[in-house]
Design a protein around this motif. Structure first.
Motif, PDB file in Angstrom:
ATOM      1  N   ALA A 128      94.854 105.814  55.416  1.00 25.77           N
ATOM      2  CA  ALA A 128      95.858 105.029  55.273  1.00 25.77           C
ATOM      3  C   ALA A 128      96.792 106.494  55.411  1.00 25.77           C
ATOM      4  O   ALA A 128      96.571 107.203  56.147  1.00 25.77           O
ATOM      5  N   PHE A 129      98.195 105.634  54.773  1.00 25.13           N
ATOM      6  CA  PHE A 129      99.114 106.638  55.517  1.00 25.13           C
ATOM      7  C   PHE A 129      99.597 107.415  54.507  1.00 25.13           C
ATOM      8  O   PHE A 129      98.925 107.579  53.270  1.00 25.13           O
ATOM      9  N   LEU A 130     100.621 108.520  54.572  1.00 24.52           N
ATOM     10  CA  LEU A 130     100.851 109.567  53.693  1.00 24.52           C
ATOM     11  C   LEU A 130     102.315 109.665  53.914  1.00 24.52           C
ATOM     12  O   LEU A 130     102.980 110.065  54.690  1.00 24.52           O
ATOM     13  N   GLU A 131     102.621 110.139  52.820  1.00 27.67           N
ATOM     14  CA  GLU A 131     103.961 110.113  51.955  1.00 27.67           C
ATOM     15  C   GLU A 131     104.548 111.483  51.415  1.00 27.67           C
ATOM     16  O   GLU A 131     104.418 111.609  50.215  1.00 27.67           O
ATOM     17  N   SER A 132     105.316 112.252  52.037  1.00 28.14           N
ATOM     18  CA  SER A 132     105.444 113.451  51.430  1.00 28.14           C
ATOM     19  C   SER A 132     106.697 113.141  50.529  1.00 28.14           C
ATOM     20  O   SER A 132     108.123 112.888  50.724  1.00 28.14           O
ATOM     21  N   SER A 133     106.691 113.597  49.254  1.00 30.71           N
ATOM     22  CA  SER A 133     108.050 113.463  48.653  1.00 30.71           C
ATOM     23  C   SER A 133     108.453 114.963  47.305  1.00 30.71           C
ATOM     24  O   SER A 133     106.960 115.121  47.028  1.00 30.71           O
ATOM     25  N   GLY A 134     109.836 114.947  47.742  1.00 31.14           N
ATOM     26  CA  GLY A 134     109.415 116.484  46.539  1.00 31.14           C
ATOM     27  C   GLY A 134     109.923 117.344  46.499  1.00 31.14           C
ATOM     28  O   GLY A 134     108.765 117.723  48.159  1.00 31.14           O
ATOM     29  N   ARG A 135     110.008 118.223  46.426  1.00 26.77           N
ATOM     30  CA  ARG A 135     110.228 120.141  47.566  1.00 26.77           C
ATOM     31  C   ARG A 135     110.545 119.950  48.550  1.00 26.77           C
ATOM     32  O   ARG A 135     111.034 120.671  48.868  1.00 26.77           O
ATOM     33  N   LEU A 136     111.491 119.283  48.800  1.00 27.85           N
ATOM     34  CA  LEU A 136     112.096 119.188  50.576  1.00 27.85           C
ATOM     35  C   LEU A 136     112.567 119.025  50.597  1.00 27.85           C
ATOM     36  O   LEU A 136     113.922 118.619  49.843  1.00 27.85           O
ATOM     37  N   THR A 137     113.246 120.028  51.726  1.00 28.33           N
ATOM     38  CA  THR A 137     114.538 120.496  51.772  1.00 28.33           C
ATOM     39  C   THR A 137     114.937 120.654  53.658  1.00 28.33           C
ATOM     40  O   THR A 137     113.992 120.427  54.554  1.00 28.33           O
ATOM     41  N   LEU A 138     116.001 120.587  53.857  1.00 27.37           N
ATOM     42  CA  LEU A 138     115.717 120.352  55.616  1.00 27.37           C
ATOM     43  C   LEU A 138     115.009 121.372  56.175  1.00 27.37           C
ATOM     44  O   LEU A 138     114.541 121.600  57.225  1.00 27.37           O
ATOM     45  N   ALA A 139     115.966 122.523  54.960  1.00 26.43           N
ATOM     46  CA  ALA A 139     114.514 124.397  55.296  1.00 26.43           C
ATOM     47  C   ALA A 139     113.171 123.807  55.882  1.00 26.43           C
ATOM     48  O   ALA A 139     112.744 125.023  56.715  1.00 26.43           O
ATOM     49  N   ASN A 140     112.529 123.852  55.471  1.00 25.64           N
ATOM     50  CA  ASN A 140     110.905 122.694  54.565  1.00 25.64           C
ATOM     51  C   ASN A 140     110.342 121.691  56.072  1.00 25.64           C
ATOM     52  O   ASN A 140     109.545 121.243  55.471  1.00 25.64           O
ATOM     53  N   ALA A 141     111.701 120.803  56.364  1.00 23.64           N
ATOM     54  CA  ALA A 141     111.954 119.568  56.557  1.00 23.64           C
ATOM     55  C   ALA A 141     110.488 119.763  57.501  1.00 23.64           C
ATOM     56  O   ALA A 141     109.133 118.529  57.580  1.00 23.64           O
ATOM     57  N   ARG A 142     110.494 120.363  58.383  1.00 25.75           N
ATOM     58  CA  ARG A 142     109.484 120.720  59.725  1.00 25.75           C
ATOM     59  C   ARG A 142     107.998 120.887  59.302  1.00 25.75           C
ATOM     60  O   ARG A 142     106.726 120.700  60.381  1.00 25.75           O
ATOM     61  N   ALA A 143     107.773 121.908  58.305  1.00 23.32           N
ATOM     62  CA  ALA A 143     106.941 122.699  57.494  1.00 23.32           C
ATOM     63  C   ALA A 143     106.201 121.108  57.460  1.00 23.32           C
ATOM     64  O   ALA A 143     104.431 121.202  57.047  1.00 23.32           O
ATOM     65  N   TYR A 144     106.266 120.692  56.543  1.00 29.25           N
ATOM     66  CA  TYR A 144     105.983 119.293  55.970  1.00 29.25           C
ATOM     67  C   TYR A 144     105.464 118.727  57.709  1.00 29.25           C
ATOM     68  O   TYR A 144     104.529 117.938  56.887  1.00 29.25           O
ATOM     69  N   ALA A 145     106.172 117.979  58.356  1.00 27.63           N
ATOM     70  CA  ALA A 145     105.681 117.133  59.312  1.00 27.63           C
ATOM     71  C   ALA A 145     104.849 117.553  60.058  1.00 27.63           C
ATOM     72  O   ALA A 145     104.125 116.659  60.599  1.00 27.63           O
ATOM     73  N   GLU A 146     104.958 118.779  60.441  1.00 23.50           N
ATOM     74  CA  GLU A 146     103.626 120.033  60.534  1.00 23.50           C
ATOM     75  C   GLU A 146     102.317 118.884  60.537  1.00 23.50           C
ATOM     76  O   GLU A 146     101.279 119.563  61.189  1.00 23.50           O
ATOM     77  N   THR A 147     102.373 118.968  59.326  1.00 23.80           N
ATOM     78  CA  THR A 147     101.512 118.660  58.893  1.00 23.80           C
ATOM     79  C   THR A 147     100.302 117.534  58.826  1.00 23.80           C
ATOM     80  O   THR A 147      99.213 117.098  59.473  1.00 23.80           O
TER      81      THR A 147
END
Length: 332
Positions: free
Chosen positions: A286-305
């Motif tokens: 399935a596709f996964l989408e992250s929401s909440g807690r996201l900032t420009l500073a941590n965006a890459r950490a989430y994207a790299e998951t």
């Protein structure tokens, strides 16, 4: 199962985004409305259509902006200070660096104000990065018309360019990952199509355009239905052809909705570590989408998951404008 499409395709095509069914074009890419039915210049209307927008809606927004500004009267300052037959050349100029969006919208505002033909010189295109001092659009027309249209045109142009600029910051922050930056329905009433267009200009993709083109099962739906899997099941039974996204806040719920057959899972307020675990659990089913807690500073950490999307409501509800002004040229 309804498909959201491969991440990256929508942005490259300039379309609304994976899973969107906004109706801008049919399956053959044909626009549903005849752009010549609106009162805009046919060439301008065609450009607006090419941007994936409805020229009739754009014309309506332009009229609404001007009618609000004039309030059934006239531009008293301009009428008093500018001769009726005066002509001027004006440059829409960026006061700061950013990404421009809404140039055709500004032209539409001019077109509903200008009583005579006006000339335009287009120096950049929507989606272009611009620098402070760069001229974006040059217009020559009656001075009164240009000044009357100035603020309404700039309000829309600055707003949309601010959204495009903010989106580009997020896109740049996760460059090289497979994740895409996606907007939400947290838009200005009446301006959703334009604001989501600005997101596309900034390199992002659109989530659903309305409540009817895709389902998003959130916490209140889960409470009302008696459980996350039950909520998914009810939507699937009632609307079998609609893409369904389900919001979850625990890894247990990820497993539950995955087993139920969810098309897309929204990971609400997960940490990057929890997000990586969810990606492993889903394993591409399935596709996964992250929401909440996201900032420009941590965006890459989430994207790299390995998630497919980052949902960023701030793109449309909190982006500052891009400062753009109109400068009249001194006439000899």
């Amino acid at each position: 199962m309804p498909q959201f499409g491969p991440p990256g395709q929508a942005a490259a095509d300039g379309g609304c985004g994976d899973g969107c069914a906004c109706g801008a074009a049919d399956a053959h890419g044909e626009y549903e409305l005849d752009p010549l039915e609106c009162g805009l210049d046919p060439d301008l209307a065609s450009l607006i259509v090419a941007d994936g927008l409805d020229p009739v809606q754009v014309e309506d927004i332009a009229h609404l902006a001007i009618e609000e500004d004039l309030d059934q009267g006239v531009d008293v300052t301009t009428v008093a200070t500018v001769p009726e037959d005066a002509l001027s050349t004006g440059d829409f100029t960026a006061r700061e660096a950013g990404v421009v969006a809404g140039l055709r919208i500004a032209e539409a505002v001019l077109s509903v104000v200008c009583t005579d033909e006006f000339e335009v010189e287009r120096h950049v295109a929507d989606g272009d990065r611009v620098e402070a001092g760069q001229v974006l659009l040059t217009v020559r027309t009656r001075t009164r018309d240009l000044l009357t249209a100035e603020r309404s045109a700039l309000n829309l142009l600055c707003r949309l360019s601010g959204i495009a600029t903010a989106t580009r910051h997020w896109v740049d922050a996760i460059e090289g990952t497979r994740a895409q930056v996606r907007d939400t329905r947290k838009t200005t009433p009446g301006l959703r199509a334009l604001e989501k267009y600005a997101v596309r200009c900034g390199g992002g993709v659109n989530h659903r355009m309305s409540l009817s083109d895709a389902a998003l099962v959130k916490d209140n739906h889960v409470v009302a239905a008696g459980g996350v899997a039950q909520a998914f099941k009810l939507v699937r039974e009632e609307f079998p052809d609609v893409p369904i996204e389900v919001e979850v806040d625990t890894l247990h719920q990820v497993r539950e909705v995955l087993e139920a057959g969810a098309d897309l899972v929204l990971l609400d307020n997960f940490t990057p570590a929890e997000t990586a675990e969810a990606v492993a659990i889903v394993g591409g089913r399935a596709f996964l989408e992250s929401s909440g807690r996201l900032t420009l500073a941590n965006a890459r950490a989430y994207a790299e998951t390995g998630v497919n999307f980052l949902a960023v409501g701030a793109l449309t509800h909190s982006s500052p404008i891009l400062d753009i002004g109109l400068d009249l040229r001194a006439e000899a």
